[in-house]
Design an enzyme around this catalytic site. Sequence first.
Site, PDB file in Angstrom:
ATOM      1  N   ASN A   1       1.097  -1.437  -0.099  1.00 20.27           N
ATOM      2  CA  ASN A   1      -0.093   0.345  -0.243  1.00 20.27           C
ATOM      3  C   ASN A   1       1.334   0.759   0.263  1.00 20.27           C
ATOM      4  O   ASN A   1       1.099   1.739   0.614  1.00 20.27           O
ATOM      5  CB  ASN A   1      -0.600  -0.462   1.049  1.00 20.27           C
ATOM      6  CG  ASN A   1      -2.331   1.162   1.167  1.00 20.27           C
ATOM      7  OD1 ASN A   1      -2.506   1.878   0.275  1.00 20.27           O
ATOM      8  ND2 ASN A   1      -2.481   1.122   2.120  1.00 20.27           N
TER       9      ASN A   1
ATOM     10  N   HIS B   1      -7.160   2.561  10.717  1.00 20.90           N
ATOM     11  CA  HIS B   1      -7.100   1.162   9.964  1.00 20.90           C
ATOM     12  C   HIS B   1      -8.955   1.131  10.999  1.00 20.90           C
ATOM     13  O   HIS B   1      -9.592   0.678   9.744  1.00 20.90           O
ATOM     14  CB  HIS B   1      -6.278  -0.572   9.840  1.00 20.90           C
ATOM     15  CG  HIS B   1      -5.679  -0.494   8.849  1.00 20.90           C
ATOM     16  ND1 HIS B   1      -3.810   0.261   9.024  1.00 20.90           N
ATOM     17  CD2 HIS B   1      -5.655  -1.326   7.850  1.00 20.90           C
ATOM     18  CE1 HIS B   1      -3.782  -0.516   8.469  1.00 20.90           C
ATOM     19  NE2 HIS B   1      -4.801  -0.479   7.186  1.00 20.90           N
TER      20      HIS B   1
END
Length: 460
Positions: A301, A332
Amino acid sequence: SCDTECVGDTKKQPMSYCMVNFVVCQLFALVTAFWFRLYLHPSKTSPFIRHVVATLLGFYLALFCFGWYALHFLVQSGLAYGIMIFTGVEHMHKYCFVVTLGYLCFCQVTRAYVFDYGMYSADFTGPMMVITQKITSLAFEIHDGLMKREEHLKPSQKYLAVRKMPSLLEYLSYNCNFMGILAGPTCSYNDYIAFIEGRWYEPKHLESNGKENGRFKQSDPSPKVVWLHCSLAPSGDGITFVCFFTRFFHSFTADAINNAAGFGFNGYNADGTPKWDRISNLRILNIEFATSFKMFLDNWNIQTALWLKRVCYERCPYNPTAATFLLSAIWHGADPGYYLTFITGIVVTMAARAVRHNVRQHFLGSATLKLIYDVITWFSTQMAICYTVVPFVLLAVGPSLKFYSSWYCCIHLICVLLVLVLPVKSRRTKQQEQPSSVQANEQNCLSSPHNNCNQKQKAT
């Protein structure tokens, strides 16, 4: 709408209306990106019109996909912009960071534990995660541009520094444009404004020797040729098929939309061929053949890794590795599985660093020894990834601990032992002993500001 047909339905079908809405919106954004590039090209229209169209289309897609939950995007952005305008520049970046991340956490906690929406496929906090990255990055970039002296900034920070406060339209366009409102990825504010104004191909980056790369004229590639940079998801990291498909679709469409609009264009290679990696989010070969935990994370990512590096790792004065993993867990979501994964990631990263520092040099004597080292570290990395990410998928504490217990927590124990036994010099000691190497790495950061730089210095 999405909120009535899917949000409250915890017994939904595998392909919910929310996911259908998301797919339709992404495909619509892809088609719109072609139109935006061809008919609203900077040579044909003003930056004001491009900002307005990009913003309105972004809001429309958000409302279509998430219903009135999309108002959270405006609330979060509005709170941060108010802080930027009415708070002194000296501490504005800190306040924006706390408020923006705090609002994201509030939405994640209420979504998961208060309103009990269930694991529905289109989560409105997903876009908020990207907006959080953009807001906090911009706050630090404004602080760097308006408060710090040039000599106190790293070359990469000089490139990203914002020298004036953005207008409300520029700010909303950056946060909520149709190219990245649903799936991102994040990007730097300077790059986005240069794209809107038609300047995104003009900057000449420096080579490692300090000379400008002016061999090929930096120009807008012909809109007659459409370049779609397709990213493929990894298959060997232990993530379920649902995660595989979701990540594949998000990455593919996100890259395709930005490239179709022309935003992904990143100048030319040495041979004159155009590059389309300005905001790419995956490097599949580097993932599949990663020989370290860090290499895997940096390529899985990419834009999130850059965000973590720029707002946390480079600026945290104490234990930046642990702080970066903790920030990643908070960002997250509220599920405990995220924290178990990233806490495990701390010890795995530290162990890999210790092994590399103490062992790698003994395998550089020949190509055969180097190959043996690479094969061993590749296998170890794949095993460590599979072991580490299980709580990320399971999310709950009980099943995660049950999995780790079935392995007798062996990788945890091995990593802790390696960290205790193998010494590693601190980052500050390395910088003091190798100033020339630091300068070389800083120059490389300037020549390619979108890539991860190996040298991570503490910000002044």
